[in-house]
Design a protein around this motif. Structure first.
Motif, mmCIF file in Angstrom:
data_model
loop_
_atom_site.group_PDB
_atom_site.id
_atom_site.type_symbol
_atom_site.label_atom_id
_atom_site.label_comp_id
_atom_site.label_asym_id
_atom_site.label_seq_id
_atom_site.Cartn_x
_atom_site.Cartn_y
_atom_site.Cartn_z
ATOM 1 N N ILE A 19 42.869 32.544 47.916
ATOM 2 C CA ILE A 19 41.447 32.578 48.279
ATOM 3 C C ILE A 19 40.606 31.914 47.195
ATOM 4 N N PHE A 23 38.267 28.566 47.685
ATOM 5 C CA PHE A 23 36.860 28.574 47.268
ATOM 6 C C PHE A 23 36.570 27.406 46.330
ATOM 7 N N CYS A 24 37.438 27.178 45.358
ATOM 8 C CA CYS A 24 37.229 26.076 44.412
ATOM 9 C C CYS A 24 37.308 24.721 45.116
ATOM 10 N N PHE A 50 30.881 35.738 44.609
ATOM 11 C CA PHE A 50 32.316 35.573 44.848
ATOM 12 C C PHE A 50 33.127 36.187 43.714
#
Length: 72
Positions: A19, A23-24, A50
């Motif tokens: 995850i 996200f990155c 986040f």
């Protein structure tokens, strides 16, 4: 690696890392496609939120791991 993923806790850690990677990659894609899409204030809020979410996630996984050791 296979032994690590066979346990519930190892699987949860792997999902958490996946995850974070997604996200990155999403943030990098946003920066490449439209650098002005998100301002610095919004970006700090997004990344901070986040980070808090993932902190709670990893703390709960660690608590789950400690519960398994106690045999509860």
């Amino acid at each position: 690696m296979k032994e690590f993923l066979e346990t519930d806790t190892g699987f949860y850690y792997a999902i958490g890392l996946f995850i974070i990677a997604v996200f990155c990659v999403g943030l990098a894609a946003l920066a490449i496609v439209d650098p002005d899409a998100v301002g610095s204030r919004e970006l700090v809020g997004l990344v901070g939120g986040f980070f808090l979410f993932m902190l709670v996630y990893f703390v709960s996984v660690t608590v789950h791991r400690l519960e398994e050791r106690d045999g509860i």
